[in-house]
Write a protein that holds these residues in place. Structure first.
Motif, mmCIF file in Angstrom:
data_model
loop_
_atom_site.group_PDB
_atom_site.id
_atom_site.type_symbol
_atom_site.label_atom_id
_atom_site.label_comp_id
_atom_site.label_asym_id
_atom_site.label_seq_id
_atom_site.Cartn_x
_atom_site.Cartn_y
_atom_site.Cartn_z
ATOM 1 N N GLU A 87 0.739 -1.048 -0.080
ATOM 2 C CA GLU A 87 -0.008 0.090 -0.013
ATOM 3 C C GLU A 87 0.901 1.265 -0.083
ATOM 4 O O GLU A 87 0.394 2.425 -0.275
ATOM 5 N N GLU A 88 2.150 1.066 0.242
ATOM 6 C CA GLU A 88 2.995 2.105 0.325
ATOM 7 C C GLU A 88 3.719 2.496 -1.082
ATOM 8 O O GLU A 88 4.423 3.550 -1.239
ATOM 9 N N ALA A 89 3.449 1.623 -2.112
ATOM 10 C CA ALA A 89 4.064 1.581 -3.283
ATOM 11 C C ALA A 89 3.504 2.244 -4.384
ATOM 12 O O ALA A 89 2.428 1.863 -5.076
ATOM 13 N N LYS A 90 3.708 3.610 -4.207
ATOM 14 C CA LYS A 90 2.820 4.695 -4.951
ATOM 15 C C LYS A 90 3.051 4.629 -6.657
ATOM 16 O O LYS A 90 2.433 5.015 -7.267
ATOM 17 N N GLY B 292 11.134 -0.051 -7.693
ATOM 18 C CA GLY B 292 11.286 -1.013 -7.191
ATOM 19 C C GLY B 292 10.269 -2.051 -7.192
ATOM 20 O O GLY B 292 10.223 -2.968 -6.769
ATOM 21 N N VAL B 293 9.525 -2.002 -8.299
ATOM 22 C CA VAL B 293 8.512 -2.784 -8.665
ATOM 23 C C VAL B 293 9.054 -3.551 -9.673
ATOM 24 O O VAL B 293 9.289 -3.117 -11.118
ATOM 25 N N ALA B 294 9.103 -5.052 -9.706
ATOM 26 C CA ALA B 294 9.323 -5.846 -11.014
ATOM 27 C C ALA B 294 8.276 -6.149 -11.772
ATOM 28 O O ALA B 294 8.214 -6.161 -13.030
ATOM 29 N N VAL B 295 7.164 -6.626 -11.249
ATOM 30 C CA VAL B 295 6.026 -7.097 -11.693
ATOM 31 C C VAL B 295 4.814 -6.313 -11.166
ATOM 32 O O VAL B 295 4.562 -6.393 -9.920
ATOM 33 N N ARG B 296 3.786 -5.833 -11.951
ATOM 34 C CA ARG B 296 2.712 -5.264 -11.362
ATOM 35 C C ARG B 296 1.320 -5.866 -12.285
ATOM 36 O O ARG B 296 1.351 -5.766 -13.495
ATOM 37 N N CYS B 297 0.403 -6.418 -11.173
ATOM 38 C CA CYS B 297 -0.635 -6.975 -11.766
ATOM 39 C C CYS B 297 -1.826 -6.043 -11.385
ATOM 40 O O CYS B 297 -2.051 -5.415 -10.197
ATOM 41 N N GLU B 298 -2.742 -5.746 -12.401
ATOM 42 C CA GLU B 298 -3.718 -4.757 -11.978
ATOM 43 C C GLU B 298 -5.180 -5.292 -12.746
ATOM 44 O O GLU B 298 -5.334 -5.405 -13.696
ATOM 45 N N ASN C 282 -9.262 -14.309 -10.310
ATOM 46 C CA ASN C 282 -10.340 -13.498 -10.021
ATOM 47 C C ASN C 282 -10.060 -11.935 -9.565
ATOM 48 O O ASN C 282 -9.709 -11.904 -8.307
ATOM 49 N N ASN C 283 -9.702 -11.052 -10.527
ATOM 50 C CA ASN C 283 -9.383 -9.714 -10.049
ATOM 51 C C ASN C 283 -8.001 -9.755 -9.327
ATOM 52 O O ASN C 283 -8.218 -9.107 -8.234
ATOM 53 N N ALA C 284 -7.255 -10.350 -9.788
ATOM 54 C CA ALA C 284 -5.779 -10.129 -9.020
ATOM 55 C C ALA C 284 -5.032 -8.832 -9.229
ATOM 56 O O ALA C 284 -4.713 -8.554 -10.312
ATOM 57 N N THR C 285 -4.695 -7.999 -8.009
ATOM 58 C CA THR C 285 -4.077 -6.723 -8.045
ATOM 59 C C THR C 285 -3.178 -6.998 -7.099
ATOM 60 O O THR C 285 -3.367 -7.087 -5.935
ATOM 61 N N PHE C 286 -1.743 -6.757 -7.438
ATOM 62 C CA PHE C 286 -0.599 -6.922 -6.453
ATOM 63 C C PHE C 286 0.397 -6.493 -7.066
ATOM 64 O O PHE C 286 0.641 -6.505 -8.499
ATOM 65 N N ASP C 287 1.757 -6.151 -6.381
ATOM 66 C CA ASP C 287 2.895 -5.849 -7.011
ATOM 67 C C ASP C 287 3.949 -7.061 -6.498
ATOM 68 O O ASP C 287 3.659 -7.459 -5.414
ATOM 69 N N VAL C 288 5.013 -7.337 -7.191
ATOM 70 C CA VAL C 288 6.075 -8.093 -6.761
ATOM 71 C C VAL C 288 7.373 -7.339 -7.023
ATOM 72 O O VAL C 288 7.672 -6.457 -7.962
ATOM 73 N N PHE C 289 8.111 -6.845 -5.829
ATOM 74 C CA PHE C 289 9.240 -6.287 -5.751
ATOM 75 C C PHE C 289 10.355 -6.631 -6.131
ATOM 76 O O PHE C 289 10.894 -7.970 -6.297
ATOM 77 N N GLU C 290 11.330 -5.825 -6.565
ATOM 78 C CA GLU C 290 12.465 -6.144 -7.105
ATOM 79 C C GLU C 290 13.420 -7.151 -5.911
ATOM 80 O O GLU C 290 13.335 -6.778 -4.888
ATOM 81 N N LYS D 286 17.352 -12.657 -6.990
ATOM 82 C CA LYS D 286 16.277 -12.520 -8.399
ATOM 83 C C LYS D 286 14.931 -12.242 -7.748
ATOM 84 O O LYS D 286 14.716 -12.381 -6.432
ATOM 85 N N THR D 287 14.362 -11.796 -8.666
ATOM 86 C CA THR D 287 12.697 -11.456 -8.151
ATOM 87 C C THR D 287 12.161 -13.012 -8.433
ATOM 88 O O THR D 287 12.120 -13.438 -9.971
ATOM 89 N N ILE D 288 11.296 -13.502 -7.682
ATOM 90 C CA ILE D 288 11.095 -14.861 -7.953
ATOM 91 C C ILE D 288 9.485 -14.815 -7.651
ATOM 92 O O ILE D 288 8.924 -14.433 -6.498
#
Length: 365
Positions: A16-19, A23-29, A65-73, A236-238
């Motif tokens: 929630e702090e990743a505005k 630093g985000v490797a993958v973003r799902c919206e 089903n409506n996956a929203t999240f970030d994966v950080f480096e 690695k980002t895994i």
């Protein structure tokens, strides 16, 4: 095999702090994967998650089903759930082995769903590595040739490919077996070849779909140790899929627990065990011993300059279960240090005993 008991989970920013994308490797919206001819209509009518009964009524099955999240480096995100939860489908959508029905999957500032086939092939060749349950080794090629193969596909010279493959052989501990064929290797050794082959292309993002599930328990533990060692070296980002909660607790920086395509909770192992967000997550975690997820910093005391401590030092990020025996062998307090080796507190055998056998009355920090 290197001792991994003190390998630390990395501190990661809260989602929630990743505005922005720093630093985000993958973003799902809002990612959906819906199977069935009425999928587009169903998604168009949905406000948030798709109701499973509604989907079934129109002949659709919801995989994600409506996956929203970030994966950080540099993060190791474990995606888990029971069979049919959607965990492997989500991984395949993010790697574009399966095309998501709707949403955005942002890698390197680009939406995978809008990429051409050529762009996608280039991205996979240069940025992504994949390891699956079945090792997928070429039986007529040696260990070295199997590892070098994807490099040769990329156009590397034979000499450069073999040199890089030998580096990977050393990295995964297969020196002396580089000229063996897959049939001459154990299951764990074959899995190491698969991992080495995947790493040879130097991927930034690494996808692993239940890579150790076919191994017996002893070899599986060894492969987890090896995997942790590699991640400590490579950062690695895994994205790692498993149905084994103990494996998730052991490996993850964060865990995403899925049910019927929905991510029920995505958080650190400690938070998931201590503060499950739903009844479903609570069922997963109810029998997990706290010492397997709590870190030493959760029970340490502040530094007391007058206190005499033993010679033993433990990391503040060490999981209590991994250092409990060593701490309990001491007759006085043990110094707790940070990543730089600076003394930040102390932990006493009585604190560990209370975690193991009774409530400490402390709250995790």
């Amino acid at each position: 095999m290197q001792d991994t008991s003190n390998i630390k989970r990395r501190a990661l920013p809260l989602q929630e702090e990743a505005k922005d994308s720093a630093g985000v490797a993958v973003r799902c919206e809002g990612v959906f994967k819906v199977f069935g001819k009425n999928a587009a209509k169903l998604i168009g009518q949905a406000k948030g998650n798709i109701d499973a009964e509604t989907a079934q009524a129109v002949g659709c099955v919801v995989g994600v089903n409506n996956a929203t999240f970030d994966v950080f480096e540099g993060e190791l995100l474990v995606i888990m759930g029971l069979s049919g939860s959607g965990k492997s489908t989500l991984l395949r959508c993010i790697s574009r082995l399966t095309r998501a029905t709707a949403g955005k999957i942002i890698v390197d500032g680009q939406d995978l769903l809008s990429m051409t086939s050529k762009q996608l092939i280039e991205l996979r060749r240069n940025k992504m590595g994949m390891v699956f349950q079945n090792f997928g080794l070429l039986p007529h090629k040696t260990v070295l040739e199997n590892i070098a193969f994807p490099l040769q596909v990329k156009g590397k010279t034979t000499k450069a490919s073999i040199t890089r493959a030998m580096e990977m052989v050393q990295l995964v501990g297969l020196h002396g077996r580089e000229n063996y064929f897959p049939r001459q290797l154990s299951g764990g050794q074959q899995q190491r070849v698969g991992i080495a082959r995947s790493l040879a292309i130097e991927p930034d993002i690494w996808f692993l779909d239940e890579p150790f599930s076919a191994l017996d328990p002893l070899i599986r533990k060894e492969m987890q140790d090896e995997f942790l060692r590699l991640q400590q070296v490579l950062s690695k980002t895994i994205l790692f899929v498993t149905h084994d909660f103990d494996e998730a607790l052991r490996l993850a920086d964060r865990i995403a627990i899925m049910k019927h395509g929905v991510i029920e909770q995505l958080d650190t192992p400690e938070t998931i065990v201590l503060n499950p967000a739903t009844d479903y997550v609570r069922k997963f975690t109810k029998d997990v011993p706290r010492e397997k997820v709590l870190k030493i910093q959760a029970v340490m005391d502040p530094v007391d300059p007058t206190e005499e401590l033993s010679d033993l030092r433990v990391s503040k990020d060490a999981i209590i279960a991994t250092v409990a025996e060593a701490v309990l062998s001491q007759h006085m307090g043990v110094g707790v240090v940070d990543a730089q080796g600076t003394l930040v507190g102390s932990v006493h055998p009585s604190h560990v005993l209370k975690i193991l056998f009774g409530d400490t009355g402390r709250q995790p920090t």
